[in-house]
Design an enzyme around this catalytic site. Structure first.
Site, PDB file in Angstrom:
ATOM      1  N   HIS A 242     -27.930 -10.662  26.892  1.00  0.00           N
ATOM      2  CA  HIS A 242     -27.020 -11.922  26.428  1.00  0.00           C
ATOM      3  C   HIS A 242     -27.994 -13.209  26.799  1.00  0.00           C
ATOM      4  CE1 HIS A 242     -23.593 -14.832  25.647  1.00  0.00           C
ATOM      5  NE2 HIS A 242     -23.847 -14.026  24.515  1.00  0.00           N
ATOM      6  N   ASP A 246     -20.917 -17.523  26.808  1.00  0.00           N
ATOM      7  CA  ASP A 246     -19.948 -17.717  25.711  1.00  0.00           C
ATOM      8  C   ASP A 246     -18.704 -18.220  26.179  1.00  0.00           C
ATOM      9  OD1 ASP A 246     -21.513 -16.388  24.034  1.00  0.00           O
ATOM     10  OD2 ASP A 246     -20.418 -14.464  23.967  1.00  0.00           O
ATOM     11  N   HIS A 321     -15.238 -17.862  19.375  1.00  0.00           N
ATOM     12  CA  HIS A 321     -15.741 -18.293  20.582  1.00  0.00           C
ATOM     13  C   HIS A 321     -16.896 -19.174  20.275  1.00  0.00           C
ATOM     14  CE1 HIS A 321     -18.613 -14.874  19.800  1.00  0.00           C
ATOM     15  NE2 HIS A 321     -19.473 -15.733  20.919  1.00  0.00           N
ATOM     16  N   HIS A 323     -20.463 -19.721  21.424  1.00  0.00           N
ATOM     17  CA  HIS A 323     -22.032 -19.086  22.119  1.00  0.00           C
ATOM     18  C   HIS A 323     -22.776 -20.506  22.451  1.00  0.00           C
ATOM     19  CE1 HIS A 323     -25.543 -16.574  23.122  1.00  0.00           C
ATOM     20  NE2 HIS A 323     -26.106 -17.587  22.444  1.00  0.00           N
TER      21      HIS A 323
END
Length: 350
Positions: A242, A246, A321, A323
């Protein structure tokens, strides 16, 4: 010349998921693709109304608790005064009984004849009279204090009851606004998802400019949040690691530019869904992805804290959410850890 530490990373890293093969379509004009009825603006308005209703409700609850505590305190003081009044009455009764036992029921002349020391008798009589006056005065003061406390307690209890009723009304209003907000949020998300699926980005939703003045010049991308997937974490939905941070927030939450800069990209159609990329004067770029709407256009200048979009769950996302990513170029594959990057600019996340 760019600092060597800002050169693009050699190994591209996929964000949030494998990027879809389709190229993003050009941004649509303002009002196209179902956003012309002001749904994004409605969500923003309801978002602010819900926040204001929550603040008013919380303030009402605090004030009601204060008034209830005040009423209870008056009741405790009144009970104490009643106990003191009872003790003083008992003391006066003891004085009366003692006077009777010492001949208080006989005429003064007879008592002076029977007593061997008239001066002592007079002095005793004077002391007793003074004691009676003192007890009587104390009884009067205690009774007045008890009546005053009873009145104050009644007023505090009445104020508490009024506040309790008002707080109950605010709770109903708060639930109604939150219900409308939740419905509008999912309508906004549905339209955004349909727009992305059709390969056409929604146009900018024009909202009143919202800016947060910061002495440091930098802010967090959202106000109230819960941190979820962090930079470098692994997961089945990501090709490697990732590459952002987030922020778990409800749909429609205002997204803020973390610092002043210029919008270099508004796009959709890949794993990021609806996204905005902002270039900053220090050479870094920030990305805001999985949005439900945007409020800016490419080339537009933004200030720190300005609303640039609303959160959603577009693209390769399992739930609402934001990012947030920091890059050394506008392109994916050049990300750096955003948490220490913001920390260096005085913005702590927690």
């Amino acid at each position: 010349m760019r600092s060597p530490r800002r050169r693009p990373l050699l190994v591209p890293v996929l964000l949030c998921a494998a990027v879809l093969a389709a190229r993003p379509a050009p941004a649509a004009a303002d009002g196209e693709h179902g956003f012309g009825d002001g749904l994004g603006a409605q969500v923003a308005r309801l978002y602010e109304e819900a926040a204001a209703a929550s603040q008013e409700y919380d303030a009402g609850r605090r004030e009601a608790e204060t008034q209830r505590a005040r009423a209870q305190r008056y009741e405790e003081l009144r009970a104490r005064e009643l106990r003191e009044l009872g003790r003083l009455r008992a003391d006066l009764g003891r004085f009366a009984r003692a006077q009777y036992r010492d001949g208080g029921g006989l005429p003064m002349a007879v008592r002076m004849v029977l007593d061997g020391d008239p001066d002592r008798l007079m002095r005793g009589q004077h002391v007793l009279a003074q004691a009676n006056l003192a007890v009587g005065s104390a009884l009067g003061k205690r009774r007045a204090a008890e009546e005053r406390l009873a009145a104050d307690g009644a007023r505090a209890a009445s104020a508490w009851q009024v506040l309790e009723r008002r707080t109950a009304e605010l709770a109903v209003l708060k639930r109604e606004i939150e219900g409308k907000l939740e419905e509008a949020r999912w309508r906004l998300q549905g339209r955004a998802a349909a727009s992305v699926a059709a390969g056409a980005c929604p146009g900018a939703v024009r909202l009143p400019r919202r800016a947060v003045h910061s002495a440091r010049g930098w802010v967090a991308p959202v106000e109230d949040y819960r941190l979820s997937a962090s930079f470098g974490s692994g997961g089945a939905r990501w090709a490697r690691r990732h590459t952002g941070q987030d922020f778990a927030v409800p749909i429609g939450t205002p997204v803020r530019a973390v610092g002043a800069g210029r919008v270099v990209r508004v796009a959709c159609g890949d794993g990021f869904g609806v996204q905005v990329v902002v270039g900053h004067p220090d050479g870094y770029f920030t990305q805001y992805a999985h949005l439900a709407s945007v409020t800016v256009d490419p080339g537009e200048r933004v200030s720190a804290g300005q609303w640039i979009g609303q959160t959603g769950s577009t693209g390769n996302s399992t739930g609402p959410h934001l990012h947030f990513e920091v890059r050394v170029t506008p392109e994916m594959g050049s990300a750096v850890d955003p948490v220490p990057w913001l920390g260096e600019r005085g913005v702590g996340l927690g």
